[in-house]
Scaffold this motif. Structure first.
Motif, mmCIF file in Angstrom:
data_model
loop_
_atom_site.group_PDB
_atom_site.id
_atom_site.type_symbol
_atom_site.label_atom_id
_atom_site.label_comp_id
_atom_site.label_asym_id
_atom_site.label_seq_id
_atom_site.Cartn_x
_atom_site.Cartn_y
_atom_site.Cartn_z
ATOM 1 N N GLY A 42 0.804 -1.223 0.000
ATOM 2 C CA GLY A 42 0.000 0.000 0.000
ATOM 3 C C GLY A 42 0.832 1.267 0.000
ATOM 4 N N LYS A 43 2.118 1.111 -0.289
ATOM 5 C CA LYS A 43 3.031 2.248 -0.131
ATOM 6 C C LYS A 43 3.718 2.657 -1.436
ATOM 7 C CE LYS A 43 3.193 2.377 4.645
ATOM 8 N NZ LYS A 43 3.775 1.360 5.532
ATOM 9 N N LEU A 44 4.483 3.739 -1.287
ATOM 10 C CA LEU A 44 5.219 4.296 -2.413
ATOM 11 C C LEU A 44 6.677 3.849 -2.394
ATOM 12 C CD1 LEU A 44 5.293 6.490 -4.772
ATOM 13 C CD2 LEU A 44 6.152 8.060 -3.016
ATOM 14 N N VAL A 45 7.134 3.340 -3.529
ATOM 15 C CA VAL A 45 8.559 3.053 -3.736
ATOM 16 C C VAL A 45 9.076 4.115 -4.712
ATOM 17 C CG1 VAL A 45 10.239 1.366 -4.594
ATOM 18 C CG2 VAL A 45 8.124 0.581 -3.466
ATOM 19 N N VAL A 46 10.199 4.726 -4.383
ATOM 20 C CA VAL A 46 10.743 5.753 -5.279
ATOM 21 C C VAL A 46 11.959 5.197 -6.011
ATOM 22 C CG1 VAL A 46 11.746 8.063 -5.468
ATOM 23 C CG2 VAL A 46 9.840 7.658 -3.902
ATOM 24 N N SER A 47 11.903 5.291 -7.317
ATOM 25 C CA SER A 47 12.999 4.822 -8.150
ATOM 26 C C SER A 47 13.972 5.971 -8.364
ATOM 27 C CB SER A 47 12.431 4.325 -9.486
ATOM 28 O OG SER A 47 13.451 3.749 -10.252
ATOM 29 N N CYS A 48 15.209 5.747 -7.932
ATOM 30 C CA CYS A 48 16.254 6.785 -8.019
ATOM 31 C C CYS A 48 17.294 6.342 -9.031
ATOM 32 C CB CYS A 48 16.900 6.995 -6.649
ATOM 33 S SG CYS A 48 15.763 7.561 -5.374
ATOM 34 N N GLN A 49 17.108 6.745 -10.259
ATOM 35 C CA GLN A 49 18.010 6.315 -11.324
ATOM 36 C C GLN A 49 18.392 7.485 -12.205
ATOM 37 O OE1 GLN A 49 16.814 2.847 -13.655
ATOM 38 N NE2 GLN A 49 15.216 2.389 -12.158
ATOM 39 N N ALA B 248 17.680 9.472 -2.717
ATOM 40 C CA ALA B 248 17.038 8.441 -1.898
ATOM 41 C C ALA B 248 16.728 8.989 -0.507
ATOM 42 C CB ALA B 248 17.939 7.211 -1.803
ATOM 43 N N LEU B 249 17.639 9.790 0.025
ATOM 44 C CA LEU B 249 17.404 10.409 1.332
ATOM 45 C C LEU B 249 16.195 11.356 1.266
ATOM 46 C CD1 LEU B 249 18.431 10.758 4.236
ATOM 47 C CD2 LEU B 249 19.928 12.592 3.410
ATOM 48 N N ALA B 250 16.112 12.116 0.188
ATOM 49 C CA ALA B 250 14.959 13.009 0.005
ATOM 50 C C ALA B 250 13.669 12.192 -0.071
ATOM 51 C CB ALA B 250 15.141 13.844 -1.261
ATOM 52 N N ALA B 251 13.727 11.084 -0.795
ATOM 53 C CA ALA B 251 12.544 10.218 -0.914
ATOM 54 C C ALA B 251 12.144 9.664 0.450
ATOM 55 C CB ALA B 251 12.825 9.084 -1.900
ATOM 56 N N MET B 252 13.150 9.261 1.229
ATOM 57 C CA MET B 252 12.852 8.754 2.572
ATOM 58 C C MET B 252 12.214 9.857 3.415
ATOM 59 S SD MET B 252 15.348 6.835 5.334
ATOM 60 C CE MET B 252 16.104 8.308 6.020
ATOM 61 N N GLU B 253 12.777 11.054 3.364
ATOM 62 C CA GLU B 253 12.194 12.187 4.106
ATOM 63 C C GLU B 253 10.752 12.447 3.701
ATOM 64 O OE1 GLU B 253 14.198 15.934 4.118
ATOM 65 O OE2 GLU B 253 15.960 15.154 5.144
ATOM 66 N N GLY B 254 10.479 12.245 2.420
ATOM 67 C CA GLY B 254 9.127 12.482 1.917
ATOM 68 C C GLY B 254 8.168 11.348 2.235
ATOM 69 N N GLY B 255 8.695 10.238 2.765
ATOM 70 C CA GLY B 255 7.815 9.151 3.185
ATOM 71 C C GLY B 255 7.840 7.904 2.320
ATOM 72 N N ARG C 266 3.975 14.634 -1.651
ATOM 73 C CA ARG C 266 2.698 14.815 -2.334
ATOM 74 C C ARG C 266 2.118 13.465 -2.795
ATOM 75 N NH1 ARG C 266 3.987 19.341 -5.984
ATOM 76 N NH2 ARG C 266 4.470 20.367 -4.014
ATOM 77 N N PHE C 267 2.998 12.585 -3.270
ATOM 78 C CA PHE C 267 2.542 11.238 -3.645
ATOM 79 C C PHE C 267 2.085 10.464 -2.405
ATOM 80 C CE2 PHE C 267 3.186 10.156 -8.125
ATOM 81 C CZ PHE C 267 3.925 11.225 -8.598
ATOM 82 N N MET D 4 -2.710 9.254 -9.908
ATOM 83 C CA MET D 4 -2.553 7.982 -10.608
ATOM 84 C C MET D 4 -1.964 6.930 -9.671
ATOM 85 S SD MET D 4 -0.594 6.998 -14.142
ATOM 86 C CE MET D 4 -0.361 5.231 -14.527
ATOM 87 N N ALA D 5 -1.031 7.331 -8.841
ATOM 88 C CA ALA D 5 -0.443 6.398 -7.868
ATOM 89 C C ALA D 5 -1.527 5.864 -6.940
ATOM 90 C CB ALA D 5 0.655 7.098 -7.065
#
Lengths: 229, 229
Positions: free
Chosen positions: A11-18, A35-42, B223-224, A196-197
């Motif tokens: 039920g969660k968001l995975v962020v692809s950092c490429q 990736a750190l920013a993505a983690m901070e964002g949840g 936001r996501f 969409m997510a």
């Protein structure tokens, strides 16, 4: 022992950092900060490409990783973790999950997908495997081969699905894959908006992977520029 | 001599590439690559914070820069290019434009805004000046002081405008500023979507500055995450 990560991302968001070699953000340092920013964002997990990026990200964030190696082989159009060599390489970092191309396209060398999966299972019994597929048939075969989850990653990115978009026809492809398999289905590929997510998850996706819409500023900029010109 | 940059950005997107000390992407190297990504995506100019970021960005991209220095002063809540010291510092890099807080808030030290502008004009006659404002009155006064353009940057970020959003009431604040002054008005502050950027330009904004929605992945991720939880 394997369940935790799949439960963690449910039920969660995975962020692809490429960022590939020809992209402005190509740099393991930058990807680790992304990736750190993505983690901070949840974000609940990170998908990353190449051993060095995976290693730097694992040193920077305490999140499970879906690791891949994109590598072109002259004899094949399979490029996401195409052979055992890429799996062995990634296992130096020991990520929780590795994703690999699970299409029906010819792989480099002699190894067929079933034999490749069997060999990976024998070498790395704890490793979770994600099948990047582009058709419902490929999803079904991947599930039969024992992949732990399937991802819609390659829909629109193979010769026979060129021009297809995950969002089309109310995410028809995603719904078809969900109806065809019982393993967790991860929505990935051109998930461009938060709405969409959310919709992919509402349809039954186990998790959703967002890449460019978060971590490719050139792509996001282009979207703004297109809207105003 | 001054006109070219304002003409260059007319009807276009400016991307703000900023990461403060407590942010995951804080790094002049990363900001320079962000600026490159923005240029690849079609940005017409870059807004950037601090001399070192401005310098690295100018070495990396061939785009005009709107430079600022965010620096806290204990005696004042003005923090965007608050004094002559910050202007002198930025002029080491000689950016095309510098933006400064042009609110009615008390500045650090004795210098009032009119005297500050006069001093900058004398020292750097070729420099374009952008007034970051939060009220219509401030926009009007900035135009009277001879600023080359005004930006809605601080709307929602001063004590008396807290909780205000640029998008509210069909961009009422932007429309009010546009009606109040004849200098170019740059839409900036919480421009979150391509649609909103296009709308600001349609309303008459000279250009639009987008920051976090492109260059703060932690904010985009959030936001996501908010949409799916």
């Amino acid at each position: 022992m394997k369940a935790p990560m799949l439960a963690q991302i449910q039920g969660k968001l995975v962020v692809s950092c490429q960022a590939l070699e020809d992209e402005p953000l190509h740099s393991p340092f930058i990807m680790s900060r992304m990736a750190l920013a993505a983690m901070e964002g949840g974000a609940a997990a990170i998908r990353a490409n190449s051993l060095i990026d995976v290693q730097q990200i694992m040193q920077t964030v305490d999140l499970p990783i879906i690791a891949i190696i994109k590598r072109d082989y002259p004899s094949s159009d399979v490029y996401i973790t195409a052979t055992l060599r890429e799996v062995d390489e990634l296992m130096v970092a020991n990520p929780a999950m590795i994703a690999l191309d699970a299409t029906l396209h010819t792989r480099p060398g002699d190894l067929q997908l079933p034999a490749l999966v069997a060999e990976i299972r024998q070498r790395y019994p704890q490793l979770l495997l994600m099948a990047d597929i582009a058709t419902v048939e490929e999803a079904r075969k991947a599930a039969e081969l024992g992949f732990d989850c399937v991802g819609t990653t390659l829909y629109g990115y193979t010769a026979e699905t060129q021009g297809c978009y995950l969002a089309a026809d109310d995410c028809r492809f995603l719904r078809d894959v969900l109806a065809a398999v019982t393993v967790p289905v991860i929505a990935e590929g051109n998930v461009e908006t938060p709405e969409m997510a959310a919709h992919c998850l509402a349809l039954g996706a186990h998790a959703v992977v967002v890449g460019g819409a978060i971590t490719r500023p050139q792509q996001i900029t282009r979207r703004f520029v297109n809207a105003i010109s």
